[in-house]
Design a protein around this motif. Sequence first.
Motif, short mmCIF file in Angstrom:
data_model
loop_
_atom_site.label_atom_id
_atom_site.label_comp_id
_atom_site.label_asym_id
_atom_site.label_seq_id
_atom_site.Cartn_x
_atom_site.Cartn_y
_atom_site.Cartn_z
N THR A 135 0.83 -1.21 0.00
CA THR A 135 0.00 0.00 0.00
C THR A 135 0.86 1.25 0.00
N MET A 136 1.92 1.24 0.80
CA MET A 136 2.81 2.40 0.83
C MET A 136 3.52 2.59 -0.51
N PHE A 137 3.89 1.48 -1.15
CA PHE A 137 4.53 1.60 -2.46
C PHE A 137 3.57 2.17 -3.50
N GLY A 138 2.29 1.76 -3.43
CA GLY A 138 1.31 2.36 -4.34
C GLY A 138 1.21 3.86 -4.16
N THR A 139 1.25 4.31 -2.92
CA THR A 139 1.25 5.76 -2.65
C THR A 139 2.51 6.41 -3.21
N MET A 140 3.66 5.75 -3.04
CA MET A 140 4.91 6.28 -3.58
C MET A 140 4.84 6.43 -5.09
N ALA A 141 4.28 5.41 -5.76
CA ALA A 141 4.21 5.46 -7.23
C ALA A 141 3.34 6.62 -7.69
N VAL A 142 2.20 6.82 -7.04
CA VAL A 142 1.31 7.92 -7.41
C VAL A 142 1.98 9.27 -7.16
N VAL A 143 2.59 9.43 -6.00
CA VAL A 143 3.22 10.70 -5.66
C VAL A 143 4.41 10.97 -6.57
N ALA A 144 5.23 9.95 -6.82
CA ALA A 144 6.40 10.13 -7.69
C ALA A 144 5.97 10.52 -9.09
N PHE A 145 4.96 9.85 -9.63
CA PHE A 145 4.51 10.17 -10.98
C PHE A 145 3.91 11.57 -11.03
N ALA A 146 3.00 11.86 -10.12
CA ALA A 146 2.30 13.15 -10.16
C ALA A 146 3.25 14.31 -9.97
N GLN A 147 4.09 14.24 -8.96
CA GLN A 147 4.98 15.36 -8.65
C GLN A 147 6.05 15.53 -9.73
N ALA A 148 6.65 14.43 -10.17
CA ALA A 148 7.74 14.52 -11.15
C ALA A 148 7.24 15.01 -12.50
N VAL A 149 6.19 14.38 -13.02
CA VAL A 149 5.67 14.75 -14.34
C VAL A 149 5.11 16.16 -14.33
N ALA A 150 4.35 16.51 -13.29
CA ALA A 150 3.77 17.85 -13.22
C ALA A 150 4.85 18.92 -13.15
#
Length: 359
Positions: free
Chosen positions: A83-98
């Motif tokens: 679950t924590m890794f899923g949160t990491m993936a979402v945050v990493a994608f959203a913050q980095a790409v944006a």
Amino acid sequence: MSERHLSATPGVPSAAPRDERPAEPHAVPPDAGKRVPAPDGRRGLPAAVRLGLAAVLAAASIGAFLFLFIEGSFEFAFERRLTMFGTMAVVAFAQAVATVVFQTITHNRLLTPSIMGFDAVYILMQTLLVSLFGGSVLAATDGTPKLLTQTLLMVGFTMLLFGWLFSGRQGSLHVLLLVGVVLGLAFRSLSDFLQRLLSPAEYDVLSARLFGRLSSAEAEHLPLAGAVCLIVGAVIWQRRYRLDTLLLGRDTATNLGIAHKRELMVMLLLISVLIAMSTALAGPMTFFGFVTAMLAYQLAGTHRHVVVLPMAFLIGLITLAGGQFVMEHVFYASGMLTVVIEFLGGAVFLIHLLRKGTL
């Protein structure tokens, strides 16, 4: 008729005398035959190799975080880590790409989407909830409806701001950034005022929600957040070559057939959706996107978004998964990762700003 007769004819200019000296051989430049770097600055390893190495390192970081040093029940620990890794993936994608896209449309690698006031809007919403209904409302309202409501409110605020500032002829991105900074400061000041009126117990409950947190996200939120990231990511990936064109400037992009104002609005909308989802899911993270974007440009060796965007995402995964593994099993401070990232990111931002000398 001979050349002598032509030169003597009145009104006819004489031919220039021929240079009978043998032509000198052209000087050969000293770097002839050497490999000249490509116009986009690529040197050393090809972009595909760089991305492959980053992917291997990201996979190693994720594997170490998920499977190493599990004590007690494997199923319980693995489910929590997943679950924590899923949160990491979402945050990493959203913050980095944006952040990469935002720096592209603003032509400035020091700016981040947080300058638009997303963090301030999130903090104000949380503070208003506690001020009006008490500290227990935060835990009582946790769930997908609250996540959607926070995301829609933040996106709605930014779109109202964009529509107002770009409705006239003189719509300017620089004015938009300035208004975003001013409103962000105003919202933070109002939040500080309301927080001073809270009781110590309510303030403690609220303060725990005002920092980035990776361990408190619910598993039921991840399918929605992941779907939003996939949809927005697909739209941005489809427009990756338009982003390369936007790097050339407004006039050049317009001459090449890009509807600059419309493209700008679309990108700002996509950025607002990504940052709003990330903030509503895991809390504000001001400098994480800046660090990932800066490292992505340094390690990608090119400005092309077909390389920079996946590189930024992979660096975000390495930072979060590898950093969490180190914080848990080396420093035994599992809840301090976001604090460390914000501290180091702020220091890197100041150093970068001082070296560049201007925003």
